[in-house]
Every structure is written in structure tokens, then in C-alpha cells.
Design a protein around this motif. Structure first.
Motif, short mmCIF file in Angstrom:
data_model
loop_
_atom_site.label_atom_id
_atom_site.label_comp_id
_atom_site.label_asym_id
_atom_site.label_seq_id
_atom_site.Cartn_x
_atom_site.Cartn_y
_atom_site.Cartn_z
N GLY A 190 91.64 85.75 54.82
CA GLY A 190 92.37 86.18 56.02
C GLY A 190 92.16 85.12 57.09
N TYR A 191 91.79 85.57 58.29
CA TYR A 191 91.53 84.60 59.35
C TYR A 191 90.03 84.38 59.48
N ILE A 192 89.62 83.14 59.21
CA ILE A 192 88.21 82.78 59.09
C ILE A 192 87.83 81.82 60.21
N ALA A 193 86.67 81.99 60.76
CA ALA A 193 86.22 81.16 61.89
C ALA A 193 85.74 79.79 61.40
N THR A 194 86.66 78.82 61.42
CA THR A 194 86.33 77.44 61.03
C THR A 194 87.03 76.48 62.00
N GLU A 195 86.82 75.17 61.76
CA GLU A 195 87.51 74.16 62.59
C GLU A 195 89.02 74.35 62.52
N GLN A 196 89.50 74.76 61.37
CA GLN A 196 90.95 74.84 61.16
C GLN A 196 91.60 75.88 62.06
N THR A 197 90.86 76.98 62.32
CA THR A 197 91.46 78.04 63.16
C THR A 197 90.97 77.98 64.61
N ALA A 198 90.08 77.06 64.89
CA ALA A 198 89.56 76.97 66.27
C ALA A 198 90.68 76.92 67.31
N PRO A 199 91.75 76.15 67.09
CA PRO A 199 92.79 76.06 68.13
C PRO A 199 93.46 77.40 68.45
N ILE A 200 93.47 78.36 67.52
CA ILE A 200 94.13 79.65 67.78
C ILE A 200 93.11 80.77 67.93
N ARG A 201 91.84 80.40 68.07
CA ARG A 201 90.79 81.44 68.16
C ARG A 201 90.00 81.32 69.45
N GLU A 202 89.85 80.07 69.92
CA GLU A 202 88.93 79.82 71.03
C GLU A 202 89.65 79.78 72.38
N ASN A 203 88.85 79.76 73.44
CA ASN A 203 89.37 79.58 74.81
C ASN A 203 90.41 80.63 75.19
N GLY A 204 90.15 81.87 74.73
CA GLY A 204 91.01 82.98 75.15
C GLY A 204 92.41 82.93 74.57
N HIS A 205 92.59 82.22 73.46
CA HIS A 205 93.94 82.11 72.87
C HIS A 205 94.45 83.52 72.54
N PRO A 206 95.68 83.85 72.89
CA PRO A 206 96.22 85.20 72.65
C PRO A 206 96.22 85.59 71.17
#
Ligand code: NAP
Ligand code: GCO
Length: 270
Positions: A190-206
Motif C-alpha cells: 500500500g502506501y509505505i513510508a520511504t524516500e519514494q513517498t516522502a514528497p506526498i507524505r511529509e510537510n503537511g501534504h494533503p
């Protein structure tokens, strides 16, 4: 004995893109289960750093730097493993890239690059490794698919096309190789916390809010969640599992969605 089912002692495992993220977690778990771990990456610097990280876990990895889309480099790298470590028993086609761009704005070259890495490279790797597995009448191939093997999402057309194709390539490898004792399966994180998803997971991303509501488990997955599934598929416990994609997604694919707070336990019980 249960432990024997998951004991990989004496097995040689190759994890592509295994220096960090999901690939590192897989290498670590398979290594802890006794396998000799070979790690590929496209960056020597990442491999050098990974060697130290694995060593801290007591795992001495064999490293290979090559681009998984380069047939000649793949052949050379795997020949090195066969000569210096042994024939590959477990191949984890984990290396992958993503480009988040709307279709109308995406360069065809970029689309092709994602297809090359995420779909064609598992073919290149598996074509090179499968013949020895067939000779031995045994082998495990795990292709890193995705929820996007069955879902689209705006901006990830190349990635979803590749991962959708990889699901069917996995099924076709099963159709052709299962009779020779190979088990070929996919894992669909599913959605896993890695470098690949950092842009859509961090810094309050909607997108983070979306994942929290769409995921019944109400959390991002961790790389180890995927690694544990890889251990199962690499083990004797999965001898009759073939051509499947094991989705490890906290329930997203089972869930159309819910209204926040609906049918939740009363606060005192939650
Ligand atoms: P990641 O952090 O981006 O790691 C991908 C790895 O693949 C990196 O080590 C990268 O090396 C390597 N790689 C990329 N292109 C390569 C090439 N041409 N040759 C060799 N190695 C190459 O990604 P991740 O989140 O750990 O994901 C790992 C796999 O799971 C990918 O296939 C991804 O599509 C899939 N997946 C991830 C998620 C998620 O939510 N994270 C969900 C579903 C599926 P460099 O870093 O040195 O470039
Ligand atoms: C995205 C994400 C996803 C995950 C994964 C979900 O932009 O939607 O990166 O594609 O990487 O594939 O299963």
C-alpha cells in the motif's frame, strides 16, 4: 517445526535496489532468516553505505552495482554472484522508480524510462536467473508490484502502467515456470513510508490526509511490513503459492472509504 519453515539458511538471495527503503528491509529480514544476501543498486555510494548499515545488523552483504535495465550489466553482475557466492535461490525484483506527472505533460521518454525500470527490468533479471532455478527445479521470484497494479491515480500513469503489467508478467512467469518448481509471486505494498513517498507524505501534504482516511489501519506502512511478506513468499511455507500478488496495504484495497468518525468506537473505548 514452524521455525524450519522460515529458515533460509543456505539460500542465496538477490535484492535489487536493496540499499534502503523496502529493499533494505527485505534484505535485512531475509538475512536474519539465514540467507546469504546480495544487494544491487545503481549507485556505488549507496552500496558502500548500505554495507555498513547491514553490517550493524550482523549481515555481511555481497554488493553489485549495475543498472537493472542494462542486460549486459545484469548478466555480468549475476555471473559474478554465481561465481563468488552461488546460484541465486531467491530473486527480489524490488528496484523501481516513479515519476508523478500528468499524462499530457509527461515526456514519452520519461514514460518509457519508468516502464523500463519498473516492468522491463524484472523481465531482464528473471530471464537471467530462472534457467538455473529451472535446472534445480526450485526457486523463488518476487516482483515488487503495487496497489497501482490494480488502481489508477492521476499523475502516476507510467508507474501504474508498469506495475499493472508487472502483475500480469508475474502471472505469466508462473504459467511458464511453476511446473519446474519455481514460485513466482508479487507483493503489492500500500502506501509505505520511504524516500519514494516522502514528497506526498511529509510537510503537511494533503495526500497524507487521504491515506489516513482510506487506510483502515489508519497508518502508513513501514518497510518491514513488506519485508515480512517477502519472508513468507521466500519460505517453504509458500511452496504452493504461485502467480499471486500479496497486497500488504493496511486494508486500503478492501475499503471504498469512510466518513471520518462514522461507526467508530465511543471515545472511552477507542
Ligand atoms: P526507493 O526508496 O525509491 O528505492 C528504490 C530503489 O531502487 C533504490 O535503491 C534505487 O536506487 C533503486 N533503483 C532505481 N532504479 C534503479 C536501476 N535502474 N538499477 C538499479 N537500482 C535502481 O523506493 P521504495 O519506496 O523503497 O520502493 C521499492 C519498490 O517498492 C519499488 O519498486 C516501488 O515501486 C515499490 N513500491 C513502493 C511503495 C511505497 O509506498 N514506498 C508502494 C508500492 C510499491 P537509487 O536510490 O540509488 O537510485
Ligand atoms: C503515489 C505513490 C504510490 C506508492 C505505491 C502505492 O504517488 O501514488 O508513490 O504509487 O508508491 O505504489 O501502492
Amino acid at each position: 517445526m514452524i521455525n524450519e519453515l522460515f529458515d533460509l539458511t543456505g539460500k542465496v538471495a538477490l535484492v535489487t535496489g536493496g540499499t534502503h527503503g523496502i529493499g533494505y528491509a527485505i534484505g535485512k529480514v531475509l538475512g536474519k532468516a539465514g540467507a546469504k544476501i546480495c544487494v544491487n543498486d545503481i549507485s556505488q555510494e549507496r552500496l558502500d553505505s548500505a554495507k555498513e548499515t547491514y553490517a550493524k545488523e550482523g549481515i555481511d552483504i555481497y554488493t553489485l552495482v549495475f543498472d537493472v535495465t542494462d542486460e549486459a550489466a545484469v548478466d555480468k553482475g549475476i555471473s559474478e554472484i554465481e561465481k563468488n557466492v552461488g546460484d541465486i535461490d531467491i530473486l527480489v525484483n524490488n528496484a523501481g522508480i516513479i515519476k508523478r506527472t500528468p499524462i499530457l505533460e509527461m515526456d514519452v521518454a520519461d514514460f518509457r524510462q519508468v516502464i523500463d525500470v519498473d516492468l522491463v527490468s524484472p523481465l531482464i533479471m528473471s530471464k537471467r536467473v530462472a534457467p538455473k532455478m529451472i535446472e534445480k527445479r526450485a526457486g523463488k521470484i518476487i516482483n515488487m508490484c503495487s496497489m497501482m497494479s490494480v488502481y489508477g491515480r492521476s499523475s502516476v500513469s507510467a508507474y501504474a502502467s508498469a506495475k499493472g503489467g508487472l502483475k500480469l508478467l508475474t502471472q505469466n512467469m508462473c504459467c511458464e515456470w511453476a511446473k519446474y518448481g519455481l514460485q513466482v509471486n508479487g507483493i503489492g505494498p500500500g502506501y509505505i513510508a520511504t524516500e519514494q513517498t516522502a514528497p506526498i507524505r511529509e510537510n503537511g501534504h494533503p495526500f497524507n490526509d487521504l491515506i489516513m482516511t482510506r487506510t483502515p489501519a489508519a497508518r502508513w506502512g513501514e518497510p518491514v511490513d513488506i519485508a515480512n511478506a517477502a519472508l513468507f513468499l521466500s519460505s517453504q511455507a509458500a511452496e504452493f503459492v504461485n502467480g499471486q500478488v500479496l497486497y500488504v496495504d493496511g486494508g486500503i484495497l478492501a475499503n471504498f472509504g469512510y466518513v471520518k468518525g462514522e461507526n467508530d468506537l465511543p471515545a472511552e473505548k477507542a
